[in-house]
Scaffold this active site. Structure first.
Site, mmCIF file in Angstrom:
data_model
loop_
_atom_site.group_PDB
_atom_site.id
_atom_site.type_symbol
_atom_site.label_atom_id
_atom_site.label_comp_id
_atom_site.label_asym_id
_atom_site.label_seq_id
_atom_site.Cartn_x
_atom_site.Cartn_y
_atom_site.Cartn_z
ATOM 1 N N LYS A 1 -7.755 4.408 5.537
ATOM 2 C CA LYS A 1 -8.124 5.492 6.449
ATOM 3 C C LYS A 1 -9.137 6.419 5.767
ATOM 4 O O LYS A 1 -10.159 6.752 6.321
ATOM 5 C CB LYS A 1 -6.851 6.237 6.856
ATOM 6 C CG LYS A 1 -7.084 7.377 7.812
ATOM 7 C CD LYS A 1 -5.776 7.954 8.308
ATOM 8 C CE LYS A 1 -6.028 9.251 9.040
ATOM 9 N NZ LYS A 1 -4.807 9.874 9.542
ATOM 10 N N GLU B 1 -5.697 3.096 -5.426
ATOM 11 C CA GLU B 1 -5.290 1.691 -5.520
ATOM 12 C C GLU B 1 -6.244 0.796 -4.731
ATOM 13 O O GLU B 1 -6.710 -0.243 -5.219
ATOM 14 C CB GLU B 1 -3.870 1.494 -4.955
ATOM 15 C CG GLU B 1 -2.771 2.146 -5.759
ATOM 16 C CD GLU B 1 -2.499 3.596 -5.356
ATOM 17 O OE1 GLU B 1 -3.414 4.257 -4.800
ATOM 18 O OE2 GLU B 1 -1.381 4.069 -5.600
ATOM 19 N N GLY C 1 -1.523 7.076 9.041
ATOM 20 C CA GLY C 1 -1.527 5.784 8.348
ATOM 21 C C GLY C 1 -0.335 4.923 8.733
ATOM 22 O O GLY C 1 -0.473 3.733 9.024
ATOM 23 N N ARG C 2 0.852 5.527 8.771
ATOM 24 C CA ARG C 2 2.060 4.731 9.052
ATOM 25 C C ARG C 2 2.224 4.429 10.541
ATOM 26 O O ARG C 2 3.186 3.786 10.948
ATOM 27 C CB ARG C 2 3.290 5.442 8.495
ATOM 28 C CG ARG C 2 3.439 6.895 8.919
ATOM 29 C CD ARG C 2 4.431 7.626 8.034
ATOM 30 N NE ARG C 2 4.554 9.057 8.329
ATOM 31 C CZ ARG C 2 3.786 10.000 7.798
ATOM 32 N NH1 ARG C 2 2.805 9.676 6.986
ATOM 33 N NH2 ARG C 2 3.984 11.283 8.093
ATOM 34 N N GLU D 1 8.388 8.541 5.082
ATOM 35 C CA GLU D 1 7.204 9.397 4.899
ATOM 36 C C GLU D 1 7.130 10.398 6.059
ATOM 37 O O GLU D 1 6.606 11.495 5.906
ATOM 38 C CB GLU D 1 5.926 8.542 4.825
ATOM 39 C CG GLU D 1 4.825 9.193 3.999
ATOM 40 C CD GLU D 1 3.612 8.307 3.766
ATOM 41 O OE1 GLU D 1 2.912 7.972 4.742
ATOM 42 O OE2 GLU D 1 3.339 7.959 2.599
ATOM 43 N N HIS E 1 25.339 -11.962 1.804
ATOM 44 C CA HIS E 1 25.779 -12.506 0.512
ATOM 45 C C HIS E 1 25.309 -11.634 -0.640
ATOM 46 O O HIS E 1 25.277 -12.076 -1.780
ATOM 47 C CB HIS E 1 25.263 -13.941 0.357
ATOM 48 C CG HIS E 1 25.818 -14.823 1.433
ATOM 49 N ND1 HIS E 1 27.022 -15.474 1.313
ATOM 50 C CD2 HIS E 1 25.360 -15.099 2.675
ATOM 51 C CE1 HIS E 1 27.261 -16.143 2.437
ATOM 52 N NE2 HIS E 1 26.276 -15.931 3.272
ATOM 53 N N LYS F 1 -0.052 11.789 -7.346
ATOM 54 C CA LYS F 1 -1.435 11.284 -7.398
ATOM 55 C C LYS F 1 -2.255 12.151 -8.352
ATOM 56 O O LYS F 1 -3.005 11.639 -9.180
ATOM 57 C CB LYS F 1 -2.084 11.363 -6.012
ATOM 58 C CG LYS F 1 -1.620 10.332 -5.018
ATOM 59 C CD LYS F 1 -2.468 10.433 -3.751
ATOM 60 C CE LYS F 1 -1.857 9.691 -2.599
ATOM 61 N NZ LYS F 1 -2.521 9.940 -1.319
HETATM 62 O O1 F6P Z 1 -0.325 8.293 -0.188
HETATM 63 C C1 F6P Z 1 0.250 8.082 1.045
HETATM 64 C C2 F6P Z 1 -0.781 7.618 2.028
HETATM 65 O O2 F6P Z 1 -1.632 8.655 2.347
HETATM 66 C C3 F6P Z 1 -0.130 7.042 3.274
HETATM 67 O O3 F6P Z 1 0.213 8.001 4.186
HETATM 68 C C4 F6P Z 1 -1.190 6.096 3.736
HETATM 69 O O4 F6P Z 1 -0.696 5.178 4.663
HETATM 70 C C5 F6P Z 1 -1.607 5.485 2.428
HETATM 71 O O5 F6P Z 1 -1.564 6.553 1.504
HETATM 72 C C6 F6P Z 1 -2.946 4.829 2.404
HETATM 73 O O6 F6P Z 1 -3.972 5.708 2.749
HETATM 74 P P1 F6P Z 1 -5.400 5.188 3.131
HETATM 75 O O7 F6P Z 1 -5.290 4.347 4.351
HETATM 76 O O8 F6P Z 1 -6.225 6.415 3.359
HETATM 77 O O9 F6P Z 1 -5.935 4.377 1.977
#
Ligand code: F6P
Length: 552
Positions: free
Chosen positions: A213, A219, A274-275, A360, A391, A511
């Site tokens: 987003k 990452e 995002g979620r 979240e 199990h 972060k």
């Molecule tokens: O760090 C949490 C978050 O902001 C989530 O809410 C989001 O889904 C994820 O990181 C990834 O964010 P992006 O789509 O901006 O890379």
């Protein structure tokens, strides 16, 4: 956990809350055995069905009065108005000043949803149409790699909502997926994730979808640069990037800076969290896998559940009932967690997906006005597909000391009829809910001739609550309905607790600290560390482990 603090105190002072506290004291020891014995119709009465999803909530520790009071609480907390405010695009994500309009992602063409004076629905469909066109070209082999070969591998790089939804949907809808293409997902900044996802892949036939987003997530950007390097090492020309990379983002500037042509970018909007984004362009990998038609069916499923949530009376409203039951156990019985147990192997990533959606969203310690809460908010969601979980951890659910409300999910028909396995699977689902609710009394255990010393071990107290959710078959539509059911259940819970279910400030501190620590791990010179003594020592230990590993 009850906290002593100066708080708004509003929720616990509401008449319905106080009535529920009193009611809880009266019914907390009632056993499901007697509730069922007194009311033979209970198992059919305490159910609701909508959009082909059947919810049996009769095996919950509730009476008609509980449901009535919970609904009263929802009304006192303004749930009807909150639902309308969300659907109408009001800025209910207060701390970020944003509308919350994942529901607009599945609005049909022609419907109007206005944000800041603009109808957002035409934009949603314009992106869907572009996604469909692109997906068809990739699926049909017309979109070719730099060397002219068709794309056979799609790798989505993203994390959180930009990964969990796509992975979950891909796994859930694998049955509908194009069999001659491979789909992989890279999320972790651990290089192993990237290395394993690209192992054996031919760069000439590989398409990366960089899903973010913000297009700034550490990452994802790290993995995206690794992907770029991997591709250029093989194809050697910068121009290859345009054929092998597309982006899904709200941030065109950062996409262009990375080197992806914005003509190959699929956008979405700040009013999609995002979620809550798996049905936006973030679902591009899903669409390539299952095809645009199936993707639209999934959206239609979401839409049907949206309409149900918006219009059905609360006593029949599936997401409202599920949300209120979650509040009931969380705040009155003190339950800390909810287990989600899908009896369908395709839903193996569903609990992981729900963890971000639920935790979240509602893992918040202050109300929307910024006042500390004096009640618990979001419970921990977790789970595994049945029967595997049986199990593993079910022992604790059956006989442990904690109350764990469970959601069991099952289907009338399997997509893979193998002998009578589906009946075996479903027999297990029904047996578990029965055992949890009714248990086995001392008398029953003795009557079986159990040696006296084993009697206490073999007694099942029962009275362990569960919902059972049944649907016909796991189709794209059904998946849309299921996800939407939980989205709105989360919203119902968040509205009762008065929190902002659409921000996530809690992830920021870690972060920021990581950014400070990175150079301390990488520097050649011994860094001057200013953390606490534990973190300082751990950093030093890591540096020396790293040095030792390089020497060996
Ligand atoms: O760090 C949490 C978050 O902001 C989530 O809410 C989001 O889904 C994820 O990181 C990834 O964010 P992006 O789509 O901006 O890379």
């Amino acid at each position: 956990m009850k906290k002593k603090s100066k708080t708004s105190g509003r929720l616990r002072e509401r008449p319905a809350w106080e009535a529920l506290e009193e009611h809880y004291r009266k019914i907390r020891d009632l056993h499901l055995r007697s509730l069922f014995a007194e009311d033979p119709g209970r198992g059919e009465r305490l159910t609701s069905e909508a959009a082909g999803i059947y919810l049996d909530y009769s095996k919950n520790r509730v009476t008609d009065e509980t449901v009535r009071l919970l609904i009263r609480l929802a009304v006192e907390c303004g749930l009807p108005e909150a639902i309308e405010a969300m659907f109408q695009g009001k800025k209910i994500n207060v701390t970020e000043g944003r509308a919350v309009l994942h529901t607009a992602l599945r609005a049909p063409r022609g419907e109007r949803v206005i944000v800041d004076g603009q109808d957002v629905v035409p934009g949603v469909h314009a992106v869907l149409d572009r996604m469909a066109e692109f997906s068809e070209r990739v699926r049909g082999g017309q979109w070719r790699g730099y060397g002219g070969r068709p794309i056979r591998n799609v790798i989505n790089i993203g994390i959180g909502g930009s990964d969990l939804g796509p992975v979950m949907a891909y796994e859930a809808l694998r049955h509908y997926s194009s069999g001659d293409m491979t789909f992989r997902f890279v999320s972790n900044v651990d290089g192993t994730d990237f290395a394993e996802a690209t192992r054996g892949m031919d760069p000439e036939e590989t398409l990366f979808i960089i899903s973010s987003k913000t297009f700034t997530t550490l990452e994802t950007m790290t993995n995206a640069f690794s992907a770029r390097g991997w591709m250029l090492k093989a194809l050697r020309h910068e121009e290859a990037i345009a054929r092998h990379f597309v982006a899904v983002s709200t941030n065109a500037r950062e996409v262009a800076k990375f080197g992806i042509d914005t003509a190959n970018m699929f956008g979405f909007w700040d009013w999609v969290g995002g979620r809550y984004s798996m049905d936006s362009a973030i679902g591009l990998s899903t669409m390539i896998a299952i095809g645009p038609e199936n993707f639209r069916l999934m959206l239609a499923g979401f839409r049907e559940m949206d309409e149900h949530f918006r219009t059905a009376p609360f006593e029949k409203n599936l997401p409202v009932l599920m949300g209120l039951l979650a509040v009931w156990y969380n705040n009155f019985f003190g339950a800390q967690t909810v287990a989600v147990l899908p009896y369908d192997q395709y839903l193996k990533r569903f609990p992981a997906y729900l963890q971000q959606l639920t935790m979240e969203s509602n893992g918040k310690h202050v109300t929307i006005e910024g006042l500390p809460v004096d009640y618990d908010t979001g419970p921990v969601y977790w789970g595994e597909p049945g029967t595997n979980g049986q199990h593993s951890f079910y022992q604790l659910i059956h006989q442990g000391t904690r109350l764990i409300p469970c959601d069991f999910i099952g289907f009338g028909r399997t997509l893979n009829p193998v002998g009578d396995q589906h009946d075996l699977l479903m027999a297990n689902l029904f047996a578990q809910t029965e055992a949890l609710a009714f248990g086995r009394t001392e008398g029953e255990v003795r009557a079986e001739g159990t040696p006296e010393g084993l009697v206490p071990h073999r007694v099942f107290e029962g009275n362990r609550p569960s919902n059972t959710i049944l649907a016909g078959r796991l189709t794209p539509e059904t998946l849309g309905k299921l996800v939407c059911l939980y989205e709105h259940s989360v919203f119902t819970q968040g509205t009762i607790w008065g929190v902002d279910s659409f921000d996530q400030w809690g992830v920021e501190l870690g972060k920021a600290l990581a950014k400070r620590i990175i150079p301390e791990l990488e520097s050649v010179e011994e860094p001057r560390l200013g953390h606490d003594s534990s973190t300082n020592a751990l950093i030093r230990r890591y540096r020396s482990l790293k040095k030792a590993a390089t020497r060996n």
